[in-house]
Scaffold this active site. Structure first.
Site, mmCIF file in Angstrom:
data_model
loop_
_atom_site.group_PDB
_atom_site.id
_atom_site.type_symbol
_atom_site.label_atom_id
_atom_site.label_comp_id
_atom_site.label_asym_id
_atom_site.label_seq_id
_atom_site.Cartn_x
_atom_site.Cartn_y
_atom_site.Cartn_z
ATOM 1 N N CYS A 65 18.729 15.515 66.771
ATOM 2 C CA CYS A 65 19.576 16.142 65.753
ATOM 3 C C CYS A 65 19.427 15.380 64.442
ATOM 4 O O CYS A 65 19.109 14.195 64.449
ATOM 5 C CB CYS A 65 21.031 16.202 66.188
ATOM 6 S SG CYS A 65 21.661 14.679 66.859
ATOM 7 N N GLU A 112 29.685 19.787 59.916
ATOM 8 C CA GLU A 112 28.343 20.341 59.856
ATOM 9 C C GLU A 112 28.286 21.821 60.189
ATOM 10 O O GLU A 112 29.012 22.300 61.046
ATOM 11 C CB GLU A 112 27.423 19.582 60.821
ATOM 12 C CG GLU A 112 27.260 18.132 60.447
ATOM 13 C CD GLU A 112 26.256 17.394 61.293
ATOM 14 O OE1 GLU A 112 25.752 16.377 60.811
ATOM 15 O OE2 GLU A 112 25.980 17.811 62.447
#
Length: 173
Positions: A65, A112
């Site tokens: 990620c 996010e």
């Protein structure tokens, strides 16, 4: 060693603007991110974050990620970070986008909008070469074992990985 990284933040009107990555985490600014999930059948390749990471060090997370650099596409970011962190490349399929906010310790937070990418590979067809400054360990894990470990020791996993597994069961991990 710390270099300034500029990532895309998301304004209230949906437009993007550049922000320094650490500032985004200190201020909890909504920003773009990617998460990669590489599967061998139903087993997921997970990584243990390196002890030197600035947050969530030593915790297990999905395959990879990160945040796209300013003016980098999400697809390019996902491919770049998979290669940088784990030393291999595979074709990635763009999946859904999810949004979350979570504390990640040390006064930092993630807020996010994450685009998820998946790949299906035969584990013996790839050579995994983790960057030790990014990744301490990797392993393949079956869904039942992952759910068991998540229930037994949730703090062994990053906040975002726990959120993905608990809030978005349609992701079919």
């Amino acid at each position: 060693m710390n270099k300034t990284i500029i990532i895309p933040a998301i304004a209230d009107d949906g437009s993007l603007y550049p922000v320094e990555k650490m500032a985004a985490h200190v201020q909890g600014v909504l920003h773009l991110a990617i998460s990669v999930f590489v599967f061998d059948g139903d087993r997921l390749l997970i990584q243990k974050r390196a002890a030197v990471k600035y947050h969530c060090a030593g915790q297990w997370a999905n395959t990879c990620c990160s945040h796209p650099h300013w003016n980098e596409t999400l697809e390019d970011c996902a491919s770049r970070r998979l290669q940088e962190e784990l030393g291999f490349s595979v074709p990635l399929i763009r999946r859904q986008t999810v949004e979350y906010a979570a504390s990640v310790g040390e006064g930092l937070s993630e807020h996010e909008r994450v685009t998820l990418f998946c790949a299906q590979v035969a584990a013996d067809s790839i050579e995994i070469n983790p960057d030790p400054s990014e990744v301490e360990a990797v392993r393949w894990i079956a869904p039942s074992q992952l759910r068991y470990e998540l229930g037994a020791c949730p703090d062994a996993f990053t906040p975002w990985f726990r959120i993905y597994l608990n809030r978005f069961p349609e992701l079919k991990f």
